[in-house]
Design an enzyme around this catalytic site. Structure first.
Site, PDB file in Angstrom:
ATOM      1  N   HIS A  44       0.935  -1.393  -0.057  1.00 42.53           N
ATOM      2  CA  HIS A  44      -0.528   0.320   0.419  1.00 42.53           C
ATOM      3  C   HIS A  44       0.733   1.250   0.130  1.00 42.53           C
ATOM      4  O   HIS A  44       1.828   1.053   0.687  1.00 42.53           O
ATOM      5  CB  HIS A  44      -0.891   0.342   1.605  1.00 42.53           C
TER       6      HIS A  44
ATOM      7  N   CYS B 203       3.838  -0.932   4.534  1.00 39.90           N
ATOM      8  CA  CYS B 203       4.442  -1.832   5.571  1.00 39.90           C
ATOM      9  C   CYS B 203       3.656  -3.149   5.660  1.00 39.90           C
ATOM     10  O   CYS B 203       3.762  -4.213   5.929  1.00 39.90           O
ATOM     11  CB  CYS B 203       4.887  -1.370   7.209  1.00 39.90           C
ATOM     12  N   HIS B 204       3.117  -2.732   4.486  1.00 38.52           N
ATOM     13  CA  HIS B 204       2.128  -3.993   3.752  1.00 38.52           C
ATOM     14  C   HIS B 204       2.673  -4.735   2.828  1.00 38.52           C
ATOM     15  O   HIS B 204       1.433  -5.152   1.928  1.00 38.52           O
ATOM     16  CB  HIS B 204       0.489  -3.747   3.739  1.00 38.52           C
ATOM     17  N   SER B 205       3.410  -5.309   3.038  1.00 39.22           N
ATOM     18  CA  SER B 205       4.080  -6.366   1.477  1.00 39.22           C
ATOM     19  C   SER B 205       4.039  -7.403   1.601  1.00 39.22           C
ATOM     20  O   SER B 205       3.591  -8.137   2.612  1.00 39.22           O
ATOM     21  CB  SER B 205       5.382  -5.939   2.051  1.00 39.22           C
TER      22      SER B 205
END
Length: 604
Positions: free
Chosen positions: A311, A535-537
């Site tokens: 994101h 930090c939504h990998s």
């Protein structure tokens, strides 16, 4: 070359992040006789303030932090030549111990869209309820009340909570709802709940609530400071894991390799960066990738490391009235000052139990806003969003403190005062990237990481509009005292959009700022300079058919080998409209059920 075999376990986890803790903890509870080992490169998190005290969360992403890994992407012309950094958890509990504790859940339809047998929302909703203890309000049909993960409103609310909602429900013409995380409600202003224990004020993470709470079980082991190199196979059956002491966690330790064997199963659970690179080092991946690294191919699986998604987050700071409650003081480590402030305001709970986000909207443009957006977004809207009213384009939220973009760490030079930050992050971007291993000229391994950020022109449009719309919302909030100029676009001096400090907000129904073409160019440059990961990998070991570049099947088995599964956010075949901690927990609960079924263990 032979390596010492230290011991044998039934199940070995390669990686000790959020999902690994959920799966290992559940399996240990289902069958305490199972010998389970978690190998984690980072260090233990047990009762460490930086991991359990919400106000200290930001210190995990300081440049000198060792609790996250800063994965550096390849420079991109879409980002004005920047090499973006994407942090990922690097400790027992992974992201659950270092994230911002924001509680959101994806619409149920996101999981139906995966099209994977057994992962439909009707099968997953009971697991969503099983994992949480929702302390916000009773009798909500999609929430759970007996699970290990606590969800609450956190400590005392910051002052901008009501202001954001008030402006949103008047100027922005949206409704209010108590709960927009019921798996369907969208485009409505609401409180923002948190992964914080409402009684103790502590972070509610996977390490403490699935693993550390089973210290009485002698068969559940966590070895920290262990970097997994590769999976050991015998005739394409995974039988063990080769690892070394991690050079960051254990700089003085012997770096020679050791092997631990697994009699029943190996589970790779190292996240969107670690899981595909472990597979590639083990000989599973695309031929060209393995050949350039001198690795003998075991299985041709070209989907490994592809389909990287995230994101896109934009953080924009504003000046706030000095008398308003923010979390600026505790985030700077000024705990005594903060506690006095909390007491002076009559708060029943400390700001130390706050993450600074108390309200949000899962935003979709209305017809008027859609017309104002760049035409580059129109096709994406029609093809993906238009007929899916439960899917938000972005989340807007106010952060009750100064929050610096990763590319512009200004906090050390800003005056000590009250701030607020507009957060805008888009949820279903078109662009995708990849994560692979590579070697340097001197033969050392490095990561070949392409974020793909903004590669598709349509992905820029919601960020541009999000900057403008959140600025209009903040200008009307009672605590607004102007912009932090260095954290905004470099507008021409005489532009109506130029930033400045002011004495108070504009009228609720004042006209919006009129941006010129030159202003829009400044916004474009600004966004390319500061847009960053949320930090939504996820997605790099996708759960899809092998012919469609999939890596694992519906039961998480890696194609072409046996006794090996992947369980973490890397299996997500499509993006999800949420802060991804909720999805990582959910994948863990489903994976624990699958493995228990495979082993014939009762998991009721």
């Amino acid at each position: 070359m032979s390596h010492p075999i230290l011991s044998e376990f039934d199940i070995v986890f390669a990686g000790g992040g959020t999902t690994a803790c959920v799966v290992a903890g559940r399996l240990a509870a289902y069958d305490p006789s199972l010998r389970i080992l978690i190998l984690e490169a980072g260090q233990h998190t047990l009762n460490k303030p930086i991991h359990v005290q919400p106000s200290q969360a930001r210190f995990n992403q300081e440049p000198t932090s060792t609790t996250v890994t800063f994965n550096i992407g390849n420079p991109s012309p879409r980002l004005n030549g920047r090499a973006p950094a994407v942090p990922s958890g690097r400790c027992v509990g992974g992201g659950s111990c270092v994230n911002s504790m924001v509680y959101t859940r994806a619409p149920a339809s996101d999981y139906d869209d995966w099209g994977v047998d057994g992962w439909e929302s009707e099968n997953l909703i009971p697991l969503m309820k099983k994992l949480e203890k929702y302390e916000v309000q009773p009798d909500c049909p999609t929430h759970g009340y007996d699970g290990p993960i606590k969800v609450s409103s956190g400590g005392c609310k910051t002052g901008i909570f009501n202001e954001f909602i008030q402006v949103g429900t008047t100027y922005h013409k949206r409704h209010y709802a108590d709960d927009t995380d019921d798996l369907e409600t969208c485009n409505t202003y609401s409180p923002s709940q948190k992964y914080i224990d409402g009684t103790t004020g502590r972070r509610s993470d996977a390490a403490h609530h699935y693993v550390y709470n089973q210290a009485h079980n002698p068969n559940l082991h966590v070895w920290d400071g262990k970097r997994v190199k590769r999976i050991i196979f015998e005739d394409k059956r995974a039988v063990g894991v080769e690892f070394t002491s991690d050079p960051v966690s254990c700089p003085d330790a012997d770096q020679s390799s050791s092997i631990v064997r697994a009699s029943k199963l190996v589970v790779i659970s190292a996240g969107a960066f670690g899981s595909p690179t472990i597979l590639e080092r083990s000989g599973i991946g695309a031929e060209a990738i393995l050949k350039r690294c001198g690795i003998e191919q075991l299985v041709n699986l070209p989907g490994v490391g592809e389909n990287y998604q995230d994101h896109y987050l934009v953080l924009v700071p504003y000046l706030a009235a000095d008398e308003i409650i923010t979390t600026d003081a505790p985030s700077r480590g000024e705990s005594i000052l903060q506690e006095n402030l909390a007491q002076r305001k009559g708060s029943s709970k400390s700001l130390m139990a706050q993450n600074g986000i108390n309200s949000k909207i899962k935003w979709r443009p209305d017809d008027e806003e859609l017309k104002a957006m760049d035409p580059a977004f129109q096709l994406r809207w029609k093809e993906f969003f238009q007929d899916k009213p439960d899917k938000a384009v972005a989340i807007f939220a106010p952060f009750a403190r100064y929050l610096a973009p990763l590319s512009r760490p200004l906090s050390s030079i800003l005056p000590s005062r009250s701030y607020m930050t507009a957060c805008c992050y888009t949820l279903y971007s078109v662009s995708v990237g990849s994560v692979h291993i590579n070697v340097t000229e001197d033969g050392k391994e490095r990561m070949d990481f392409t974020t793909g950020f903004l590669d598709d022109p349509s992905d820029m449009v919601p960020l541009n509009f999000g900057y403008k719309k959140t600025r209009e919302i903040f200008r009307r909030m009672a605590s607004y005292r102007g912009e932090v100029t260095a954290g905004h676009p470099d507008f021409p001096e005489r532009s109506a959009a130029a930033c400045r400090e002011v004495s108070g907000p504009v009228d609720l129904y004042a006209p919006d700022i009129a941006y010129t073409a030159e202003d829009d160019e400044a916004i474009d440059r600004f966004l390319r300079d500061i847009v960053q990961t949320a930090c939504h990998s996820l997605g790099t070991c996708a759960m899809k058919p092998e012919a469609d570049h999939g890596v694992v099947d519906a039961r998480l088995n890696v194609y072409g080998v046996s006794n090996l599964k992947v369980a973490d956010l890397s299996i997500s075949p499509l993006n999800v409209g949420t802060n991804t901690y909720s999805t990582a927990l959910l994948i863990g609960e489903r994976a624990a059920m699958i493995i228990a079924e495979d082993l014939g263990i009762d998991c009721i």
